[in-house]
Design an enzyme around this catalytic site. Structure first.
Site, PDB file in Angstrom:
ATOM      1  N   LYS A 197       0.863  -1.173   0.000  1.00  0.00           N
ATOM      2  CA  LYS A 197       0.000   0.000   0.000  1.00  0.00           C
ATOM      3  C   LYS A 197       0.906   1.232   0.000  1.00  0.00           C
ATOM      4  O   LYS A 197       1.457   1.607   1.029  1.00  0.00           O
ATOM      5  CB  LYS A 197      -0.914   0.024   1.235  1.00  0.00           C
ATOM      6  CG  LYS A 197      -2.091   0.978   1.039  1.00  0.00           C
ATOM      7  CD  LYS A 197      -2.524   1.663   2.298  1.00  0.00           C
ATOM      8  CE  LYS A 197      -1.560   2.674   2.780  1.00  0.00           C
ATOM      9  NZ  LYS A 197      -1.223   3.758   1.835  1.00  0.00           N
ATOM     10  N   CYS A 222      13.319  11.748   7.496  1.00  0.00           N
ATOM     11  CA  CYS A 222      13.135  11.371   8.899  1.00  0.00           C
ATOM     12  C   CYS A 222      14.387  11.690   9.695  1.00  0.00           C
ATOM     13  O   CYS A 222      14.335  11.897  10.898  1.00  0.00           O
ATOM     14  CB  CYS A 222      12.815   9.892   8.992  1.00  0.00           C
ATOM     15  SG  CYS A 222      13.978   8.916   8.048  1.00  0.00           S
ATOM     16  N   GLU A 261       9.791   1.791  11.041  1.00  0.00           N
ATOM     17  CA  GLU A 261      10.697   2.933  11.226  1.00  0.00           C
ATOM     18  C   GLU A 261       9.845   4.179  11.168  1.00  0.00           C
ATOM     19  O   GLU A 261       9.098   4.376  10.209  1.00  0.00           O
ATOM     20  CB  GLU A 261      11.784   2.945  10.150  1.00  0.00           C
ATOM     21  CG  GLU A 261      12.755   1.760  10.247  1.00  0.00           C
ATOM     22  CD  GLU A 261      13.450   1.648  11.594  1.00  0.00           C
ATOM     23  OE1 GLU A 261      13.661   2.679  12.251  1.00  0.00           O
ATOM     24  OE2 GLU A 261      13.776   0.522  12.006  1.00  0.00           O
TER      25      GLU A 261
HETATM   26  P1  NAD Z   1       2.309   8.997   7.193  1.00  0.00           P
HETATM   27  O1  NAD Z   1       2.310   8.428   8.554  1.00  0.00           O
HETATM   28  O2  NAD Z   1       1.361  10.063   6.840  1.00  0.00           O
HETATM   29  O3  NAD Z   1       2.028   7.808   6.131  1.00  0.00           O
HETATM   30  C1  NAD Z   1       2.818   6.645   6.119  1.00  0.00           C
HETATM   31  C2  NAD Z   1       1.988   5.514   5.527  1.00  0.00           C
HETATM   32  O4  NAD Z   1       0.947   5.186   6.451  1.00  0.00           O
HETATM   33  C3  NAD Z   1       1.306   5.886   4.214  1.00  0.00           C
HETATM   34  O5  NAD Z   1       1.324   4.782   3.353  1.00  0.00           O
HETATM   35  C4  NAD Z   1      -0.101   6.216   4.666  1.00  0.00           C
HETATM   36  O6  NAD Z   1      -1.050   6.061   3.655  1.00  0.00           O
HETATM   37  C5  NAD Z   1      -0.293   5.202   5.769  1.00  0.00           C
HETATM   38  N1  NAD Z   1      -1.375   5.554   6.702  1.00  0.00           N
HETATM   39  C6  NAD Z   1      -1.778   6.775   7.085  1.00  0.00           C
HETATM   40  N2  NAD Z   1      -2.823   6.677   7.949  1.00  0.00           N
HETATM   41  C7  NAD Z   1      -3.065   5.367   8.106  1.00  0.00           C
HETATM   42  C8  NAD Z   1      -4.011   4.609   8.851  1.00  0.00           C
HETATM   43  N3  NAD Z   1      -4.913   5.195   9.626  1.00  0.00           N
HETATM   44  N4  NAD Z   1      -3.955   3.274   8.772  1.00  0.00           N
HETATM   45  C9  NAD Z   1      -3.038   2.661   8.010  1.00  0.00           C
HETATM   46  N5  NAD Z   1      -2.121   3.309   7.263  1.00  0.00           N
HETATM   47  C10 NAD Z   1      -2.138   4.643   7.318  1.00  0.00           C
HETATM   48  O7  NAD Z   1       3.820   9.421   6.873  1.00  0.00           O
HETATM   49  P2  NAD Z   1       4.383  10.178   5.597  1.00  0.00           P
HETATM   50  O8  NAD Z   1       3.918  11.587   5.617  1.00  0.00           O
HETATM   51  O9  NAD Z   1       4.167   9.389   4.356  1.00  0.00           O
HETATM   52  O10 NAD Z   1       5.947  10.118   5.918  1.00  0.00           O
HETATM   53  C11 NAD Z   1       6.538  10.963   6.844  1.00  0.00           C
HETATM   54  C12 NAD Z   1       6.779  10.256   8.157  1.00  0.00           C
HETATM   55  O11 NAD Z   1       7.556   9.088   7.934  1.00  0.00           O
HETATM   56  C13 NAD Z   1       7.578  11.101   9.142  1.00  0.00           C
HETATM   57  O12 NAD Z   1       7.067  10.920  10.428  1.00  0.00           O
HETATM   58  C14 NAD Z   1       8.984  10.512   9.029  1.00  0.00           C
HETATM   59  O13 NAD Z   1       9.786  10.717  10.161  1.00  0.00           O
HETATM   60  C15 NAD Z   1       8.683   9.075   8.797  1.00  0.00           C
HETATM   61  N6  NAD Z   1       9.795   8.392   8.128  1.00  0.00           N
HETATM   62  C16 NAD Z   1      10.608   7.625   8.900  1.00  0.00           C
HETATM   63  C17 NAD Z   1      11.691   6.975   8.312  1.00  0.00           C
HETATM   64  C18 NAD Z   1      12.606   6.127   9.144  1.00  0.00           C
HETATM   65  O14 NAD Z   1      13.408   5.387   8.587  1.00  0.00           O
HETATM   66  N7  NAD Z   1      12.527   6.192  10.469  1.00  0.00           N
HETATM   67  C19 NAD Z   1      11.938   7.134   6.952  1.00  0.00           C
HETATM   68  C20 NAD Z   1      11.069   7.920   6.198  1.00  0.00           C
HETATM   69  C21 NAD Z   1       9.997   8.553   6.800  1.00  0.00           C
END
Ligand code: NAD
Length: 543
Positions: A214, A329, A295
């Protein structure tokens, strides 16, 4: 099928292209960028190798240009999600038995295609879809992904399949069979790194699993091209199913299935915590205990010691905080600076920030683009406004924004008297660096603040020319970051060099792009073979 023992030599990291003005590689990328920019792709779900158009259509626009509709994509409905579960079940039967060298060959081919004929397409799609400069796209969508694929291949052959019981006494043979999990892995991916989006479904698949992918709703174009690249590399139908759509509904359907066997997630902390709860609630229904790898967020820091090199610190702060609009991140978003060094570091930082060029990534001279979407723009600009309105916080540089053409936020430096000020604690995921100036005579208190101010522990850096002090600070902050840097910015981890991931609220620290991650996707079976089994049940002590 039992594992076959192959080993491979260590691959080099993919060489980063510089895209200097006038270079052949620059012209080639610019041409592909113009082509993708001028078309509006219609993107289906892909299930069992079949393209499915549900008619529930959404679109992705370029974050830096609201008028540019990059793609229209079909969202998966419950019927498509059910078909994806069935397709992955069918694909599992053969894929889980496919020899490791065949799986490795497919990923090696994907890496070769990406390093060659697919490079411009994947980079251009990432530049448009996620508003990355050519350099930011190159280090993510091309180099990091090629490295993920090649190094994972190296690890699976050299460090997983070769991992066998240390002893087989004479007369017997002990073998570890590195089986995939039974069921499917659910890969939920973030918008910000094309390489991560590809690796989350990919790494379990390399280990013989099947994935339901997804993607983020905000990176469908680049992620779709990744799916097409997997197909071009020879990945059989149904091994990865591509199902963009409503995150909550898809999650509900997949994570209540008895066949859910693993979650490979990267994204924000709140969503991960929610997903873990869903897994816990449904635990009795699952056939196996699911592997949960996530992560998540960060509030990454730069800690400056009074012996720091001011120039190097300021450059690291600028690159570490503002490259890719702070949407890594690992991006630095809080900094602790001793009072007796602040004016020097601040002045250099301001001078450099004033020269930053922001705009459309198609103009290769820009340093940054736009933030991903309106919600993010609102969150970041709201926090900046809050700083403006709060006594004790001041905008030292930047603070402007513009939403007319795209979601543009100027790189912003905030000085916070209060070390617990909101922007010192909260992940904003934008180009904002908050600084707390500390008393150089009270280093221990500043270190305590750095360690305790946020729940996260992803990346951090210390700047110090005094190596003994740097060590002391590194020891004191040992649990505050999973990736720690001495005299370097906290971003830019390289596969095979600095395995990436953090603990505390930042994730399960399973280090993407390392053997530690791959080991989460196997359920080893031990096989003991006895060559001359006993033929009398009695023991000597029985007389
Ligand atoms: P996000 O949490 O908005 O989305 C991440 C994923 O979760 C997407 O596929 C989204 O559609 C899904 N999602 C959102 N709501 C959901 C729900 N209720 N149920 C199931 N899935 C759901 O994050 P983003 O804006 O895409 O990415 C940014 C975030 O990712 C930041 O917090 C960043 O720190 C983190 N990040 C962490 C790493 C790491 O390695 N630690 C790397 C990249 C990004």
């Amino acid at each position: 099928m039992m594992n076959t023992d192959f080993t491979r030599s260590l691959p080099p990291n993919e060489v980063i292209r510089g895209y200097a003005p006038g270079a052949a590689e620059t012209k080639s990328l610019a041409k592909r960028l113009a082509e993708l920019s001028s078309e509006t792709l219609e993107i289906p779900c892909i299930v069992g190798g079949e393209e499915i158009r549900t008619g529930d259509i959404h679109e992705n626009r370029a974050p830096h240009d609201h008028s540019n509709v990059l793609c229209r994509w079909h969202a998966a409905n419950p019927d498509v999600v059910e078909r994806a579960i069935v397709a992955s079940r069918e694909a599992w039967l053969e894929w889980s038995e496919t020899p490791v060298h065949v799986r490795v060959a497919i990923f090696e081919k994907a890496a070769t295609l990406l390093a060659g004929p697919w490079r411009d397409t994947i980079n251009a799609a990432t530049m448009l879809n996620q508003s990355k400069t050519c350099f930011q796209a190159e280090i993510d969508a091309a180099c990091e992904l090629i490295d993920f694929w090649r190094f994972n291949n190296y690890y699976v052959l050299n460090q997983v399949h070769s991992e066998q019981p240390p002893h087989s006494p004479s007369g017997m043979w002990n073998v570890l069979d590195h089986r995939p999990l039974e069921g499917f892995v659910y890969a939920v991916t973030p918008f910000n790194f094309t390489s991560i989006a590809a690796n989350l479904p990919g790494a379990p698949v390399l280990m013989g699993n099947v994935s339901l992918w997804k993607p983020s709703n905000h990176s469908i174009l680049s992620n779709y091209y990744i799916m097409k690249l997997y197909e071009a590399a020879g990945l059989p139908p149904g091994v990865i199913n591509f199902i963009p759509g409503d995150p909550a509904a898809i999650t509900q359907q997949l994570m209540t299935s008895p066949e859910f066997s693993g979650l490979h997630y990267t994204g924000s902390t709140a969503v991960f915590q929610h997903l873990w709860k869903v897994a816990a609630e449904n635990l009795p229904n699952y056939r196996s205990y699911p592997r949960i790898v996530g992560e998540t967020g960060g509030k990454d820091f730069i800690f400056v010691h009074e012996s720091a090199d001011a120039e190097a610190t300021a450059v690291a702060a600028l690159r570490g905080s503002f490259e890719y609009q702070g949407q890594k991140c690992s991006a630095a978003s809080r900094m602790y600076v001793p009072r007796n060094r602040w004016s020097e570091i601040r002045d250099r930082l301001i001078a450099d920030m004033q020269t930053i060029r922001m705009g459309d990534p198609a103009d290769f001279s820009n340093f940054i683009g736009a933030v991903i979407h309106e919600q993010s723009f609102e969150k970041i600009t709201g926090a900046i406004q809050h700083a403006r309105d709060t006594p004790g916080a001041s905008i030292v540089q930047g603070g402007e924004s513009n939403r007319e053409q795209g979601w543009f936020v100027q790189p912003t430096l905030i000085e916070c008297d209060d070390p617990q000020f909101r922007t010192m604690q909260e992940e904003l995921f934008g180009p904002v660096l908050s600084v707390h100036v500390y008393d150089e005579n009270n280093l221990d208190e500043a270190l305590r603040l750095c360690d305790e101010t946020s729940p996260y522990a992803l990346t951090g850096a210390v700047f110090s020319q005094d190596r003994v002090e740097a060590e002391r600070i590194s020891d004191r902050l040992r649990h505050a970051a999973g990736n720690f840097y001495i005299n370097d910015k906290p971003t830019g981890a390289v596969v095979g060099q600095q395995p990436f991931g953090g603990a505390r609220a930042s994730g399960t620290d399973d280090k993407a792009g390392s053997v530690l991650n791959l080991l989460r996707w196997v359920a080893p079976r031990t096989v003991k073979e006895t060559f001359d089994p006993p033929r009398d049940y009695r023991y000597p002590h029985m007389g």
